[in-house]
Scaffold this active site. Structure first.
Site, PDB file in Angstrom:
ATOM      1  N   LYS A 147      -3.635  11.688   9.480  1.00 39.51           N
ATOM      2  CA  LYS A 147      -2.926  11.307   8.404  1.00 39.51           C
ATOM      3  C   LYS A 147      -2.938   9.690   8.320  1.00 39.51           C
ATOM      4  O   LYS A 147      -4.003   9.254   7.390  1.00 39.51           O
ATOM      5  CB  LYS A 147      -1.408  11.258   8.433  1.00 39.51           C
ATOM      6  CG  LYS A 147      -0.788   9.963   6.614  1.00 39.51           C
ATOM      7  CD  LYS A 147       0.332  11.209   7.439  1.00 39.51           C
ATOM      8  CE  LYS A 147       1.947   9.959   7.839  1.00 39.51           C
ATOM      9  NZ  LYS A 147       1.813   8.282   7.637  1.00 39.51           N
ATOM     10  N   ASN A 148      -3.404   9.606   9.419  1.00 35.50           N
ATOM     11  CA  ASN A 148      -3.126   7.744   9.354  1.00 35.50           C
ATOM     12  C   ASN A 148      -4.728   6.873   9.674  1.00 35.50           C
ATOM     13  O   ASN A 148      -5.070   6.002  10.046  1.00 35.50           O
ATOM     14  CB  ASN A 148      -2.448   6.731  10.301  1.00 35.50           C
ATOM     15  CG  ASN A 148      -0.833   6.801  10.326  1.00 35.50           C
ATOM     16  OD1 ASN A 148      -0.288   7.296   8.733  1.00 35.50           O
ATOM     17  ND2 ASN A 148       0.461   7.014  11.046  1.00 35.50           N
ATOM     18  N   ARG A 170       3.883   3.860   0.175  1.00 38.06           N
ATOM     19  CA  ARG A 170       3.359   2.390   0.004  1.00 38.06           C
ATOM     20  C   ARG A 170       2.772   2.558   1.383  1.00 38.06           C
ATOM     21  O   ARG A 170       1.885   1.441   1.005  1.00 38.06           O
ATOM     22  CB  ARG A 170       5.666   1.855   1.238  1.00 38.06           C
ATOM     23  CG  ARG A 170       5.404   2.527   2.827  1.00 38.06           C
ATOM     24  CD  ARG A 170       6.169   1.691   3.241  1.00 38.06           C
ATOM     25  NE  ARG A 170       5.514   0.146   3.353  1.00 38.06           N
ATOM     26  CZ  ARG A 170       4.637  -0.258   4.077  1.00 38.06           C
ATOM     27  NH1 ARG A 170       3.708   0.619   4.816  1.00 38.06           N
ATOM     28  NH2 ARG A 170       4.121  -1.220   4.172  1.00 38.06           N
ATOM     29  N   CYS A 214      11.222   0.600   3.284  1.00 34.62           N
ATOM     30  CA  CYS A 214      10.795   2.308   3.293  1.00 34.62           C
ATOM     31  C   CYS A 214      12.407   2.507   4.214  1.00 34.62           C
ATOM     32  O   CYS A 214      12.844   0.976   4.606  1.00 34.62           O
ATOM     33  CB  CYS A 214      10.131   2.670   3.358  1.00 34.62           C
ATOM     34  SG  CYS A 214       9.566   2.229   4.929  1.00 34.62           S
ATOM     35  N   ARG A 229       8.922  -3.995   4.376  1.00 32.22           N
ATOM     36  CA  ARG A 229       7.589  -3.358   5.003  1.00 32.22           C
ATOM     37  C   ARG A 229       6.994  -4.717   4.463  1.00 32.22           C
ATOM     38  O   ARG A 229       6.141  -4.281   3.553  1.00 32.22           O
ATOM     39  CB  ARG A 229       7.036  -2.265   4.582  1.00 32.22           C
ATOM     40  CG  ARG A 229       7.695  -1.217   5.273  1.00 32.22           C
ATOM     41  CD  ARG A 229       7.384  -0.705   6.501  1.00 32.22           C
ATOM     42  NE  ARG A 229       6.288  -0.221   7.088  1.00 32.22           N
ATOM     43  CZ  ARG A 229       5.879   1.154   7.449  1.00 32.22           C
ATOM     44  NH1 ARG A 229       6.795   1.544   6.522  1.00 32.22           N
ATOM     45  NH2 ARG A 229       4.697   0.592   8.008  1.00 32.22           N
ATOM     46  N   PRO A 230       6.625  -5.947   5.325  1.00 34.52           N
ATOM     47  CA  PRO A 230       6.054  -6.923   4.038  1.00 34.52           C
ATOM     48  C   PRO A 230       4.467  -7.192   4.316  1.00 34.52           C
ATOM     49  O   PRO A 230       3.925  -6.544   5.576  1.00 34.52           O
ATOM     50  CB  PRO A 230       6.183  -7.732   5.803  1.00 34.52           C
ATOM     51  CG  PRO A 230       6.919  -7.144   6.556  1.00 34.52           C
ATOM     52  CD  PRO A 230       7.548  -6.123   6.595  1.00 34.52           C
ATOM     53  N   ILE A 231       3.495  -7.548   3.452  1.00 35.19           N
ATOM     54  CA  ILE A 231       2.254  -7.321   3.845  1.00 35.19           C
ATOM     55  C   ILE A 231       1.802  -8.721   3.540  1.00 35.19           C
ATOM     56  O   ILE A 231       1.008  -9.059   3.488  1.00 35.19           O
ATOM     57  CB  ILE A 231       1.757  -6.883   2.684  1.00 35.19           C
ATOM     58  CG1 ILE A 231       2.098  -7.394   1.323  1.00 35.19           C
ATOM     59  CG2 ILE A 231       2.561  -5.742   2.555  1.00 35.19           C
ATOM     60  CD1 ILE A 231       1.671  -7.101  -0.158  1.00 35.19           C
ATOM     61  N   ASP A 232       2.168  -9.712   4.551  1.00 35.16           N
ATOM     62  CA  ASP A 232       2.046 -11.459   4.225  1.00 35.16           C
ATOM     63  C   ASP A 232       0.878 -11.287   4.817  1.00 35.16           C
ATOM     64  O   ASP A 232       0.247 -11.870   4.866  1.00 35.16           O
ATOM     65  CB  ASP A 232       3.219 -11.985   4.725  1.00 35.16           C
ATOM     66  CG  ASP A 232       3.353 -11.673   6.539  1.00 35.16           C
ATOM     67  OD1 ASP A 232       4.425 -10.600   7.125  1.00 35.16           O
ATOM     68  OD2 ASP A 232       3.740 -13.009   7.036  1.00 35.16           O
ATOM     69  N   ASP A 259       6.057   6.131  16.149  1.00 30.98           N
ATOM     70  CA  ASP A 259       6.025   7.314  15.383  1.00 30.98           C
ATOM     71  C   ASP A 259       6.716   8.020  16.265  1.00 30.98           C
ATOM     72  O   ASP A 259       7.038   9.744  15.452  1.00 30.98           O
ATOM     73  CB  ASP A 259       4.537   7.064  14.969  1.00 30.98           C
ATOM     74  CG  ASP A 259       3.865   6.161  13.904  1.00 30.98           C
ATOM     75  OD1 ASP A 259       3.494   6.416  13.250  1.00 30.98           O
ATOM     76  OD2 ASP A 259       4.988   6.055  13.747  1.00 30.98           O
ATOM     77  N   ILE A 272       8.832  -2.426  17.296  1.00 28.38           N
ATOM     78  CA  ILE A 272       7.867  -2.371  16.296  1.00 28.38           C
ATOM     79  C   ILE A 272       8.608  -2.316  15.006  1.00 28.38           C
ATOM     80  O   ILE A 272       8.431  -3.701  13.462  1.00 28.38           O
ATOM     81  CB  ILE A 272       6.775  -0.920  15.680  1.00 28.38           C
ATOM     82  CG1 ILE A 272       5.816  -0.890  17.349  1.00 28.38           C
ATOM     83  CG2 ILE A 272       5.841  -0.944  15.166  1.00 28.38           C
ATOM     84  CD1 ILE A 272       5.254  -2.050  17.945  1.00 28.38           C
ATOM     85  N   ARG A 306       4.676  14.291   4.058  1.00 31.75           N
ATOM     86  CA  ARG A 306       3.785  13.729   3.705  1.00 31.75           C
ATOM     87  C   ARG A 306       2.935  13.540   5.211  1.00 31.75           C
ATOM     88  O   ARG A 306       2.266  12.933   4.870  1.00 31.75           O
ATOM     89  CB  ARG A 306       5.175  12.072   3.379  1.00 31.75           C
ATOM     90  CG  ARG A 306       5.542  12.205   2.488  1.00 31.75           C
ATOM     91  CD  ARG A 306       5.782  10.622   2.477  1.00 31.75           C
ATOM     92  NE  ARG A 306       5.079   9.416   3.159  1.00 31.75           N
ATOM     93  CZ  ARG A 306       5.258   8.522   4.054  1.00 31.75           C
ATOM     94  NH1 ARG A 306       6.502   8.367   4.141  1.00 31.75           N
ATOM     95  NH2 ARG A 306       4.099   8.267   4.934  1.00 31.75           N
TER      96      ARG A 306
END
Ligand code: EPZ
Length: 417
Positions: free
Chosen positions: A22-23, A92, A116, A121-124, A306, A328, A398
């Protein structure tokens, strides 16, 4: 609302073939936006997150044809540059489309991905990198309005953390940027290598994938290609756990053992016997599992976050005390409240979970709130004495393709109602 019914305490034996990752497929689907030719993907798993990504591609104007685990993608007709809120909310990780859309359309309008179950879940890192490359990014409420009036410029990006998503987004944008981009402290996951292999096959020039220092030399154009997605190492770990907790022995096909080193060593510490040959792995569980002294989740090649929930479920019936430290994500022990209902003995202390192994778990009715938490509850139910019910399957679907069918083929009594 569908749920899984499981009658536990049955040894699992047999053969299971592991789905595509998936990833790996999600960033590759995003990267296909940059390809001027058609792409064909093989070993693409049938998952909700893949369906959402296809919806985004089709919304943008691409043509996607799915045939089992093969996908044909033609992005030549893409003309939109925005991802509507209702699609962003579904997944997300759709932030991974930002770089590709911005690079191709010179504009992008997305919404901040909601937090989530794993915490914020930052995206900086993503946004700072794009600004460094020359993009204008306006944060207007929860909308992101991005512009790249001219070709973005390669530069040196120093990532504060080896973020998987940020490494992927920057890699994607850098393939068509002007000049060379260096990514310091890049993520090293196998999915990063798979994305680089895909992009290089399309004509990109990416060097050092899998290392902490990545160099990407911008090119003028990317073409289409045919690519096979790597196997999903987290799903492989899940099936290994299903054999471990039931005292069974299974043969896993279509796995890459070197992607599983840190997980294999933990299972061996618990007394499991693992023999690998090529893309196959035989997994044999001992009569009674030994505890895991201490597991700390780390960026690859460390123990993957995970698999933390999944291995913690296994440790709940091991002999002795196991300790898990989640380094993490801020809040990745939420599922343990549900594990307690099976009779597991778990103490949460800050970033650690201390598990005192118990001889038996007992069936329970539980609910999943995140993807790997759902997998953890299934593992516990398989090992428990008696019947269990598991709700919250939209999280499970998912990331896992036909999990109940594959577990049934290994001898589990499991059905979806
Ligand atoms: C990817 O998420 C995976 N998702 C996750 O898998 C996985 O748990 C995670 O990597 C870590 O391995 C996909 O690949 C689709 P990160 P991602 O950016 O990219 C912080 C699953 O179960 N951070 O490596 O979102 C962040 O808060 C999912 O399949 C920032 O601070 O993870 C986290 O603490 C769950 N700023 C750490 O870095 C940023 O801009 C690692 O996150 C980005 C990240």
């Amino acid at each position: 609302m569908s749920k899984l019914l499981i009658e536990g305490n049955r040894k699992l034996n047999g053969i299971v073939s592991i789905q595509g990752s998936k990833n790996s497929v999600l960033p590759i689907l995003a990267a296909s936006v940059l390809c001027s030719g058609k792409c064909i993907l093989h070993n693409c798993p049938n998952l909700l997150d893949v369906d959402f990504s296809i919806k985004i591609l089709e919304y943008l104007g691409a043509i996607v044809i799915k045939d089992g685990n093969d996908l044909l993608i033609d992005t030549s007709t893409i003309e939109k540059y925005d991802i509507p809120d209702y699609l962003m909310k579904e997944m997300r990780s759709s932030i991974i489309f930002l770089g590709a859309i911005l690079s191709r359309l010179k504009r992008a309008k997305l919404f901040f991905p909601g937090g989530c179950e794993l915490g914020p879940r930052p995206i900086d890192f993503h946004l700072n990198a794009f600004r460094q490359m020359g993009a204008i990014i306006n944060e207007e409420g929860c909308a992101l309005n991005c512009y790249a009036n001219k070709r973005l410029n390669g530069t040196q990006i120093d990532l504060p953390l080896p973020s998987v998503g940020a490494t992927e987004n920057i890699m994607i944008v850098a393939t068509l940027a002007n000049g060379i981009t260096i990514i310091n402290n890049a993520a090293r996951e196998p999915e990063i290598c798979d994305l680089a292999r895909f992009l290089n096959a399309c004509g990109a020039k990416i060097f050092g994938a899998g290392e902490s220092l990545l160099a990407i030399e911008g090119v003028k154009k990317l073409y289409g290609t045919e690519h096979s997605i790597i196997p999903d190492r987290i799903v492989a770990s899940t099936f290994m756990s299903s054999a471990a907790i039931t005292g069974g022995e299974i043969l896993l096909k279509n796995v890459v053992p070197e992607h599983l080193h840190s997980v294999i060593s933990v299972f061996e510490e618990m007394g499991c016997e693992i023999d690998s040959l090529g893309k196959e792995m035989n997994f044999k569980s001992p009569k009674r599992l030994k505890s895991i002294k201490k597991v700390v989740t780390k960026p690859y090649p460390g123990f993957p976050t995970d698999t933390q929930a999944i291995l913690l479920a296994v440790s709940s019936i091991a002999q002795g005390e196991s300790t898990f430290i989640e380094s993490i994500f801020k809040n990745r022990f939420g599922y343990t409240n549900e594990l307690l209902k099976f009779g597991a003995n778990i103490d949460l202390i800050g970033k650690s979970a201390v598990v005192n192994g118990t001889p038996k778990l007992f069936g329970a009715n539980v609910k999943a709130f995140d993807l790997r938490g759902a997998a953890s509850l299934i593992i516990a139910a398989l090992g428990a004495f008696g019947n269990s019910e598991i709700q919250g399957l939209k999280h499970l679907d998912r990331g896992y393709e036909n999990i109940e069918e594959k577990l049934s083929n290994l001898g589990a009594i499991i059905k979806r109602v």
